[in-house]
Design an enzyme around this catalytic site. Structure first.
Site, short mmCIF file in Angstrom:
data_model
loop_
_atom_site.label_atom_id
_atom_site.label_comp_id
_atom_site.label_asym_id
_atom_site.label_seq_id
_atom_site.Cartn_x
_atom_site.Cartn_y
_atom_site.Cartn_z
N HIS A 310 1.07 -1.11 0.07
CA HIS A 310 -0.16 0.12 0.05
C HIS A 310 0.99 1.08 0.01
O HIS A 310 1.96 1.34 0.51
CB HIS A 310 -0.76 -0.11 1.29
N ASP A 368 -8.13 -5.52 0.08
CA ASP A 368 -8.67 -6.22 -1.09
C ASP A 368 -7.92 -7.70 -0.89
O ASP A 368 -8.70 -8.53 -1.70
CB ASP A 368 -7.86 -5.93 -2.22
C1 SDX Z 1 -6.36 0.04 -2.80
O1 SDX Z 1 -4.63 4.71 -1.98
C2 SDX Z 1 -5.37 3.82 -1.25
O2 SDX Z 1 -5.78 4.28 -0.26
C3 SDX Z 1 -5.99 2.69 -2.10
C4 SDX Z 1 -6.99 1.90 -1.40
C5 SDX Z 1 -8.25 2.69 -1.07
O3 SDX Z 1 -9.10 2.44 -0.21
O4 SDX Z 1 -8.71 3.69 -1.85
O5 SDX Z 1 -6.47 1.53 -0.11
C6 SDX Z 1 -7.39 0.60 -2.02
O6 SDX Z 1 -6.07 0.48 -3.64
C7 SDX Z 1 -5.46 -0.99 -2.27
C8 SDX Z 1 -4.35 -1.55 -2.97
C9 SDX Z 1 -4.85 -2.63 -3.98
N1 SDX Z 1 -3.81 -2.62 -4.85
C10 SDX Z 1 -2.97 -4.09 -4.78
O7 SDX Z 1 -3.14 -4.82 -4.04
C11 SDX Z 1 -2.10 -4.20 -5.87
C12 SDX Z 1 -0.84 -4.95 -5.49
N2 SDX Z 1 -0.11 -3.58 -4.66
C13 SDX Z 1 0.72 -3.07 -5.46
O8 SDX Z 1 0.49 -2.72 -6.70
C14 SDX Z 1 1.42 -1.65 -4.69
O9 SDX Z 1 1.69 -2.18 -3.30
C15 SDX Z 1 0.60 -0.55 -4.54
C16 SDX Z 1 0.02 -0.14 -5.94
C17 SDX Z 1 -0.69 -0.72 -3.79
C18 SDX Z 1 1.31 0.65 -4.12
O10 SDX Z 1 2.32 0.76 -4.99
P1 SDX Z 1 3.39 2.23 -4.47
O11 SDX Z 1 3.14 2.94 -3.18
O12 SDX Z 1 3.53 2.74 -5.63
O13 SDX Z 1 4.63 1.35 -3.90
P2 SDX Z 1 5.75 0.61 -5.01
O14 SDX Z 1 5.05 0.16 -6.42
O15 SDX Z 1 6.68 1.77 -4.94
O16 SDX Z 1 6.40 -0.52 -4.19
C19 SDX Z 1 7.46 -0.39 -3.45
C20 SDX Z 1 8.38 -1.50 -3.45
C21 SDX Z 1 8.64 -1.78 -4.91
O17 SDX Z 1 9.83 -2.63 -4.93
P3 SDX Z 1 11.52 -1.67 -5.24
O18 SDX Z 1 11.16 -0.84 -6.62
O19 SDX Z 1 11.37 -0.66 -4.36
O20 SDX Z 1 12.29 -2.64 -5.51
O21 SDX Z 1 7.54 -2.73 -3.05
C22 SDX Z 1 7.52 -3.68 -4.30
C23 SDX Z 1 7.53 -2.88 -5.47
O22 SDX Z 1 8.06 -3.83 -6.60
N3 SDX Z 1 6.06 -3.99 -4.11
C24 SDX Z 1 5.67 -5.39 -4.41
C25 SDX Z 1 4.32 -5.20 -4.20
N4 SDX Z 1 3.93 -4.01 -3.83
C26 SDX Z 1 4.95 -3.09 -3.87
N5 SDX Z 1 6.15 -6.27 -4.76
C27 SDX Z 1 5.63 -7.61 -4.68
N6 SDX Z 1 4.20 -7.29 -4.40
C28 SDX Z 1 3.36 -6.38 -4.19
N7 SDX Z 1 2.16 -6.33 -3.94
#
Ligand code: SDX
Length: 433
Positions: A310, A368
């Site tokens: 998140h 989720d």
């Molecule tokens: C919702 O914003 C809100 O409040 C949203 C929400 C709401 O109520 O409105 O809470 C609802 O959207 C919840 C999130 C649902 N999405 C998912 O479950 C999809 C999977 N999650 C990811 O795509 C990700 O965690 C996000 C999109 C939710 C957050 O992405 P960020 O904040 O942009 O973080 P990032 O992509 O920069 O990740 C940081 C690191 C990265 O690695 P590095 O580049 O630092 O090496 O963490 C890794 C990412 O690759 N990473 C993951 C991961 N999520 C982040 N690696 C593996 N699996 C994951 N799920």
């Protein structure tokens, strides 16, 4: 600026000029550096794609402490609201800022109930969609189309118009979502019943049919009510920011909510609940969990564990804990034991939370992660998961939209950029290229 006020001093190491930037304090959470005059004073923009360090507005509605895993709606912890409140009361709280008195609650629920029907003409739009249209496509279209029906509540400068439009949006979203579901099934549309409460009415419109009434299970009705509470609002997430930006141009509320639905649809946002279930089904068995965790950790593999991570929460999403409890209650009520998808989810959660990659990146289950399992157990198809999220989030979107309109410092949102494209050049005729 008084001497004891906090400021950040910005210094240009080339010119030696420096500027004192004022700091603003909220009631909770980090201070903010006020950069509204930065460009005028320094000739530079700030740069923050994804807005990881940028506050877009001042708000009094929802507060998240990502490190502590805290979520407050108008100051009330989400866990307490999920245990003691109901969705209609939470809608009143988000819209008006305080919990309603008994009398206010009865009147609010009555007023919402008597807006749940949609204009019969709206069904004509529905017939234009393919039967297998994704419900979110139908909701984007149908909600946007509401703009064509309610010219009597589109003067956004009139608080009365804004409240009528707000009530209409909250009231009609379940009706439209259920309509999309029935259209996919090829079943006739089920009209709302005024004697039913919001969550019950939603289940009734989804699962009743002309041949038999839907037998309301109080455990499922309460589970749906709690799920709606959990998804109601969440600060300036992508879809809420979309609604605010659309609204900042003066667009009508129905068009703004339609834009919010479109943004929520993405798998990185509200579409994640649908993606979680597809992921659990693809994992297929607990024995495959390690392989998928390895894929999620592999920098060269775009696969991510859906339902994990998140932007704000760097601890458990408090909603996922409540959702997990509801998941067990629903499965028990339905007599579903040893649900393989839940077994896989619990194994995935256990392994991920013990894995260094997830620990150091502070990736925890989000809202989720469990919702899809509950929805599937309730007989809701995967394609409807995000539509349910949209039904719940509508009150958050509309509360934030109202707050934006009422904000005296509000102006049209218009970000700038760092331009790295071609510098000015002259046109060359085609025979000279
Ligand atoms: C919702 O914003 C809100 O409040 C949203 C929400 C709401 O109520 O409105 O809470 C609802 O959207 C919840 C999130 C649902 N999405 C998912 O479950 C999809 C999977 N999650 C990811 O795509 C990700 O965690 C996000 C999109 C939710 C957050 O992405 P960020 O904040 O942009 O973080 P990032 O992509 O920069 O990740 C940081 C690191 C990265 O690695 P590095 O580049 O630092 O090496 O963490 C890794 C990412 O690759 N990473 C993951 C991961 N999520 C982040 N690696 C593996 N699996 C994951 N799920």
């Amino acid at each position: 600026m008084s001497s004891n006020e906090r400021t950040f001093t910005l210094t240009d190491n080339q010119s030696g000029s420096s500027w004192d930037l004022p700091v603003m304090h909220g009631s909770l959470g980090p201070d903010v550096i006020d950069v509204r005059k930065l460009y005028a004073e320094t000739g530079c923009f700030t740069y923050d794609p994804g807005f990881t360090s940028t506050g877009s507005c001042e708000s009094k509605i929802t507060y998240i402490d990502g490190d502590e895993g805290v979520l407050l709606y108008r100051g009330y912890p989400i866990e307490q609201l999920a245990e003691h409140s109901d969705f209609m009361e939470v809608c009143y709280l988000l819209l008006y800022g305080n919990l309603p008195s008994g009398e206010q609650k009865v009147k609010f629920e009555h007023d919402i109930t008597y807006h749940t029907m949609i204009h019969e003409q709206m069904q004509t739009f529905l017939r234009g969609f393919r039967r297998d249209a994704h419900p979110m496509a139908v909701m984007c279209g149908m909600v946007g189309a509401l703009s064509a029906f309610y010219h009597d509540s589109q003067d956004i400068s009139d608080p009365k118009h804004r409240m009528i439009a707000s009530y209409r949006m909250i009231a009609k979203m379940p009706t439209i979502a259920a309509l999309a579901f029935k259209y996919n099934l090829g079943q006739p549309y089920v009209y709302p019943k005024n004697k039913l409460r919001y969550a019950e009415n939603f289940l009734h419109m989804m699962f009743s049919n002309p041949c038999e009434e839907y037998e309301m299970d109080p455990v499922l009705a309460r589970a749906m009510d709690v799920i709606l509470i959990l998804h109601a609002d969440h600060e300036q997430n992508a879809s809420t920011s979309t609604v605010r930006l659309a609204g900042s141009s003066g667009a009508n509320p129905f068009a703004c909510i339609s834009a919010g639905i479109a943004s929520l649809w993405g798998p990185a946002h509200g579409g994640a609940n649908e993606a979680v279930l597809k992921m659990l089904e693809e994992i297929g068995d607990k024995s495959n969990v390690d392989k998928f965790v390895a894929k999620a950790k592999d920098k060269n593999d775009p696969f991510r564990l859906m339902g994990f991570g998140h932007r704000v929460y760097k601890n458990f999403d408090p909603r996922s804990r409540v959702m997990r409890t509801q998941c067990h209650k629903v499965l028990d009520a339905l007599g579903v034991h040893n649900e393989p998808l839940l077994e896989i989810a619990l194994e995935l959660e256990k392994i991920a939370l013990e894995d260094d990659y997830f620990i150091e990146k502070k990736l925890y289950p989000n809202v989720d992660f469990y919702s899809g399992i509950i929805f599937k157990a309730m007989g809701i198809p995967t394609t409807m998961f995000t539509a349910l999220f949209a039904v719940a989030r509508t009150v958050g979107w509309i509360a934030q939209w109202n707050e934006m309109i009422e904000d005296p410092s509000q102006k049209i949102g218009r970000p700038r950029q760092l331009f790295t494209g071609a510098e000015q050049r002259d046109y060359v005729a085609v025979d000279k290229r």
